[in-house]
Write an enzyme that holds these catalytic residues in place. Structure first.
Site, mmCIF file in Angstrom:
data_model
loop_
_atom_site.group_PDB
_atom_site.id
_atom_site.type_symbol
_atom_site.label_atom_id
_atom_site.label_comp_id
_atom_site.label_asym_id
_atom_site.label_seq_id
_atom_site.Cartn_x
_atom_site.Cartn_y
_atom_site.Cartn_z
ATOM 1 N N GLU A 268 86.516 -27.119 84.776
ATOM 2 C CA GLU A 268 85.674 -27.702 83.734
ATOM 3 C C GLU A 268 86.448 -28.417 82.631
ATOM 4 O O GLU A 268 86.160 -28.243 81.457
ATOM 5 C CB GLU A 268 84.808 -26.589 83.138
ATOM 6 C CG GLU A 268 85.564 -25.488 82.356
ATOM 7 C CD GLU A 268 86.063 -24.325 83.183
ATOM 8 O OE1 GLU A 268 86.301 -24.498 84.395
ATOM 9 O OE2 GLU A 268 86.239 -23.235 82.616
ATOM 10 N N HIS A 292 77.579 -25.840 87.668
ATOM 11 C CA HIS A 292 78.453 -24.800 87.118
ATOM 12 C C HIS A 292 79.466 -25.388 86.130
ATOM 13 O O HIS A 292 79.575 -24.938 84.987
ATOM 14 C CB HIS A 292 79.165 -24.071 88.264
ATOM 15 C CG HIS A 292 80.107 -23.001 87.817
ATOM 16 N ND1 HIS A 292 79.735 -21.673 87.730
ATOM 17 C CD2 HIS A 292 81.385 -23.050 87.397
ATOM 18 C CE1 HIS A 292 80.755 -20.965 87.290
ATOM 19 N NE2 HIS A 292 81.780 -21.780 87.074
ATOM 20 N N GLU A 293 80.179 -26.393 86.579
ATOM 21 C CA GLU A 293 81.217 -26.962 85.703
ATOM 22 C C GLU A 293 80.596 -27.625 84.470
ATOM 23 O O GLU A 293 81.139 -27.552 83.372
ATOM 24 C CB GLU A 293 82.101 -27.947 86.473
ATOM 25 C CG GLU A 293 82.747 -27.384 87.747
ATOM 26 C CD GLU A 293 83.453 -26.051 87.576
ATOM 27 O OE1 GLU A 293 83.875 -25.714 86.453
ATOM 28 O OE2 GLU A 293 83.569 -25.320 88.578
ATOM 29 N N HIS A 296 79.786 -25.131 81.827
ATOM 30 C CA HIS A 296 80.960 -24.727 81.039
ATOM 31 C C HIS A 296 81.118 -25.568 79.762
ATOM 32 O O HIS A 296 81.823 -25.160 78.846
ATOM 33 C CB HIS A 296 82.236 -24.860 81.870
ATOM 34 C CG HIS A 296 82.600 -23.648 82.672
ATOM 35 N ND1 HIS A 296 82.706 -22.386 82.120
ATOM 36 C CD2 HIS A 296 82.910 -23.505 83.983
ATOM 37 C CE1 HIS A 296 83.065 -21.520 83.071
ATOM 38 N NE2 HIS A 296 83.191 -22.175 84.216
ATOM 39 N N GLU A 315 82.657 -17.041 82.481
ATOM 40 C CA GLU A 315 82.137 -17.269 83.834
ATOM 41 C C GLU A 315 80.750 -16.682 84.089
ATOM 42 O O GLU A 315 79.931 -17.294 84.765
ATOM 43 C CB GLU A 315 83.139 -16.784 84.888
ATOM 44 C CG GLU A 315 84.478 -17.532 84.867
ATOM 45 C CD GLU A 315 84.370 -19.033 85.139
ATOM 46 O OE1 GLU A 315 83.317 -19.492 85.634
ATOM 47 O OE2 GLU A 315 85.349 -19.752 84.843
ATOM 48 N N ASP A 372 95.283 -13.986 86.379
ATOM 49 C CA ASP A 372 94.688 -14.365 87.650
ATOM 50 C C ASP A 372 94.040 -13.167 88.348
ATOM 51 O O ASP A 372 93.100 -13.321 89.113
ATOM 52 C CB ASP A 372 95.793 -14.932 88.538
ATOM 53 C CG ASP A 372 95.334 -16.178 89.247
ATOM 54 O OD1 ASP A 372 94.612 -16.956 88.610
ATOM 55 O OD2 ASP A 372 95.682 -16.351 90.422
ATOM 56 N N TYR A 380 82.029 -13.371 87.351
ATOM 57 C CA TYR A 380 80.996 -14.347 87.681
ATOM 58 C C TYR A 380 79.660 -13.660 87.948
ATOM 59 O O TYR A 380 78.659 -13.933 87.290
ATOM 60 C CB TYR A 380 81.391 -15.128 88.943
ATOM 61 C CG TYR A 380 82.545 -16.083 88.757
ATOM 62 C CD1 TYR A 380 83.855 -15.623 88.745
ATOM 63 C CD2 TYR A 380 82.330 -17.444 88.609
ATOM 64 C CE1 TYR A 380 84.920 -16.500 88.594
ATOM 65 C CE2 TYR A 380 83.393 -18.329 88.456
ATOM 66 C CZ TYR A 380 84.685 -17.853 88.451
ATOM 67 O OH TYR A 380 85.727 -18.716 88.286
HETATM 68 N N1 BES Z 1 87.063 -22.219 85.456
HETATM 69 C C1 BES Z 1 86.844 -21.950 86.829
HETATM 70 C C2 BES Z 1 88.076 -22.069 87.677
HETATM 71 C C3 BES Z 1 89.220 -21.167 87.258
HETATM 72 C C4 BES Z 1 89.004 -19.889 86.798
HETATM 73 C C5 BES Z 1 90.501 -21.631 87.347
HETATM 74 C C6 BES Z 1 90.079 -19.099 86.398
HETATM 75 C C7 BES Z 1 91.580 -20.840 86.963
HETATM 76 C C8 BES Z 1 91.363 -19.569 86.485
HETATM 77 C C9 BES Z 1 85.748 -22.852 87.402
HETATM 78 O O1 BES Z 1 84.718 -23.109 86.503
HETATM 79 C C10 BES Z 1 85.110 -22.115 88.541
HETATM 80 O O2 BES Z 1 84.569 -21.074 88.306
HETATM 81 N N2 BES Z 1 85.201 -22.666 89.746
HETATM 82 C C11 BES Z 1 84.623 -22.089 90.930
HETATM 83 C C12 BES Z 1 83.348 -22.759 91.302
HETATM 84 C C13 BES Z 1 82.118 -22.114 90.849
HETATM 85 C C14 BES Z 1 80.903 -22.824 91.411
HETATM 86 C C15 BES Z 1 82.014 -20.647 91.047
HETATM 87 C C16 BES Z 1 85.565 -22.342 92.079
HETATM 88 O O3 BES Z 1 86.543 -23.055 91.891
HETATM 89 O O4 BES Z 1 85.311 -21.851 93.170
HETATM 90 ZN ZN ZN Z 2 83.545 -21.362 86.129
#
Ligand code: BES
Ligand code: ZN
Length: 598
Positions: A268, A292-293, A296, A315, A372, A380
């Site tokens: 995002e 989703h994005e 954010h 999230e 991480d 989520y």
């Molecule tokens: N912000 C996240 C991606 C992220 C989280 C990167 C933590 C690094 C550390 C992004 O918004 C996200 O949640 N992406 C998901 C997609 C979503 C539809 C659940 C993904 O990449 O799968």
């Molecule tokens: Zn996200």
């Protein structure tokens, strides 16, 4: 909440910086992108605030080469020191300043190993002619390409000047160019204060295509058509989102479609969401990722978790918001399917981590760990389940009003679990003990597992899929099943419902009727390959290898490799594929996979 409590709550265990003493407020970044050497080099100039008249300001760095540091207009260098190198956190950089110092200029360069950066060869792009670069800063990788106070609790505005090869264009999480220029030098401005994990840059052979007045897409020329079709509804999403939770505060909302090695589904980055091309399914079936994005832009970018231990506030809120946007656009039946799939993911994650695992609490403890590790479906889907639970307790209208006010109250600021709970108390619970009990914050936030009182979502469309699945399991040949008008979500549900053990003949029956092995839908492929692996259905081997060597999205890679290594022969296959595929993966993915496959 007491002041002490607040101070504690916003203490970030993943940053060396001490923003209560000396804090950066604005960044002027001036860098050159060198594709040959795979480095960025230049200067990061900070406007700082010295709150305690201290003689030191601390930045986070990881793997950076610091050449020199200057203060204000001085031409004479100031002294600085790099502290102990931690594998995850990197090194603190202590810069000697004066109580009256206003600006700090750091001359630095990155190394080819910088974890946030992925340098792609022309072969790894859609056009095959030009190299490509993109960054991924979340959670704590901004420090691998900029010396920065790398905590989500600290916000800066920024400007940037980026020099790139003339045939390429640069874009950032900021005001962006719409076309290439002759000089290869691009200027950027982000006038709203953002946390460091939203610093983002990408460089490649890019073109821009408008969708609405305020929305558009950046992609390689070879991808732009497909992307414009897939995301044609992004403008409607923006309208729906604003209708739900208030005005969009970032002016433009554009997408950047990356090459397939992008390790996430989406990121995002403000004004410019980075997205994987694996959602280009040709039928707009995977666009909830854009919702989703986009969401954010409120939950996360506008109101930001103060530390990664409160990741669920980014999230969980975003998943809730995403499904509300989807419901607004495509109706309740559609959103119910997403909700059920999410609930399945949650159950799966709870089983995986163990229902007593502390990592299944919403409020995480990540001291001494890589943030991480907090990146699971708990933040989520349990986060979303909690908000659904509160919504049901107070009613949707009241809950929407509450969320609206929450986003406005904390706009361009940070939030913590305590701050959220305080706001919940003062705005919704208001002393109603019965309601407080129902909302049951302690159980949801500070206890492991999923409280029994949670809402179990159901989908009427999925009920039909379940009947169909039953029929097949009782012997109706696949070709005779009624799968007319199924969306990819129904297919995914169907595949998830397949028995663990299936004969070659059963697998072939399905594949012949539905052609799963050659599906153009990445979600379907990834789910199908798991069955193919478990049942040694080698017909899918080649497609799986192509998938694994081209796609870098961690969410797909991890379960597939995990299924492969469950048997000795599978493990051999996995290692052979990984050896080929690894150069195509971003560090975010290889860190996880190296550990799994070692
Ligand atoms: N912000 C996240 C991606 C992220 C989280 C990167 C933590 C690094 C550390 C992004 O918004 C996200 O949640 N992406 C998901 C997609 C979503 C539809 C659940 C993904 O990449 O799968
Ligand atoms: Zn996200």
């Amino acid at each position: 909440m007491t002041v002490n409590n607040l101070a504690q709550a916003s203490q970030d265990v993943h940053s060396y910086s001490k923003p209560k003493e000396a804090v950066a407020k604005h960044l002027d970044l001036d860098i050159t992108v060198d594709f040959e050497k795979k480095i960025l080099s230049g200067t990061a100039t900070y406007q700082i605030k010295n709150l305690t008249k201290t003689n030191q300001i601390i930045f986070d760095t990881r793997g950076l080469k610091i050449e020199k540091v200057l203060l204000d207009e001085d031409t004479k260098e100031t002294t600085f020191k790099l502290g102990n190198d931690d594998k995850v956190l990197g090194q603190p950089m202590f810069v000697d300043i004066k109580p009256e110092t206003k600006t700090v200029t750091i001359h630095y360069s990155t190394t080819p190993e910088a974890a946030a950066l992925q340098w792609l060869s022309p072969q790894q792009t859609a056009g095959k002619k030009h190299p490509f670069l993109f960054t991924q800063s979340q959670a704590i990788l901004a420090r691998t390409w900029i010396p920065i106070q790398d905590s989500p609790g600290i916000r800066i505005t920024y400007s940037a000047s980026v020099k790139v090869p003339k045939e390429l264009m640069a874009v950032m999480s900021a005001e962006n160019p719409k076309e290439k220029n002759e000089t290869g030098e691009y200027k950027f401005l982000m006038q709203k204060a953002i946390p460091s994990y939203l610093m983002a840059l990408s460089v490649g052979d890019l073109v821009f295509r408008p969708i609405g007045e305020q929305t558009g897409i950046y992609a390689e020329p070879a991808t732009i058509e497909a992307a414009a079709y897939e995301f044609a509804e992004m403008d409607k999403m923006l309208v729906a989102a604003e209708k739900l939770y208030g005005k969009y505060r970032w002016n433009r909302y554009d997408l950047l479609v990356l090459p397939p090695s992008f390790p996430f589904g989406g990121m995002e980055n403000p004004r410019l969401t980075f997205v994987t091309p694996t959602v280009l399914a040709k039928d707009r079936s995977l666009t909830s990722l854009i919702a989703h994005e986009l969401a954010h832009s409120w939950s996360g970018n506008l109101v930001t978790n103060a530390t990664w231990e409160d990741f669920w506030l980014n999230e969980g809120f975003t998943v809730y918001f995403e499904r509300r946007i989807m419901e607004e656009l495509y109706g309740k039946d559609y959103a119910d399917m997403l909700e059920v799939l999410g609930y399945q993911d949650l159950q799966h994650t709870l089983d995986d981590l163990g229902r007593n695992s502390e990592d299944t609490r919403l409020k995480l403890e990540l001291d001494g760990r890589d943030p991480d590790e907090g990146l699971t479906d708990i933040a989520y889907e349990k986060g979303n389940a909690y908000l659904v639970h509160i919504e049901r307790a107070v009613g949707r209208d009241k809950f929407d009003a509450f969320l609206n006010k929450y986003f406005q109250t904390f706009a361009f600021g940070t939030t913590t679990t305590d701050r959220f709970l305080d706001f919940l108390n003062s705005e919704l619970i208001k002393g109603d003990e019965k309601l407080a009990e129902q909302i049951n914050a302690d159980a949801w936030i500070y206890s492991a597992g999923l409280p029994e009182e949670h809402y179990t979502p159901a989908s009427s469309l999925f009920a039909k899929v379940e009947e169909t699945s039953q029929a097949w399991q009782q012997g109706t040949p696949a070709a005779q099943l009624n799968t007319k008008d199924w969306s990819s979500h129904e297919w995914l549900h169907f595949i998830r419902l397949l028995p663990e053990q299936m004969s070659q003949q059963k697998m072939a029956d399905l594949d012949k009727a539905f052609n799963f092995t050659n599906s153009g839908n990445s979600e379907i492929l990834a789910a199908w390959f798991l069955h193919a692996i478990r049942n040694n259905y080698i017909t899918a081997d080649q497609a799986m290898e192509i998938f694994l060597t081209s796609v870098g999205r961690r969410k797909f890679l991890v379960p597939i490799y995990k299924a492969l290594i469950a048997t000795p022969e599978g493990k051999k296959k996995a290692l052979a594929i990984y050896a080929k595929a690894r150069p195509n993966y971003h560090a975010v993915s290889t860190v996880t996979l190296d550990e799994m496959l070692k």
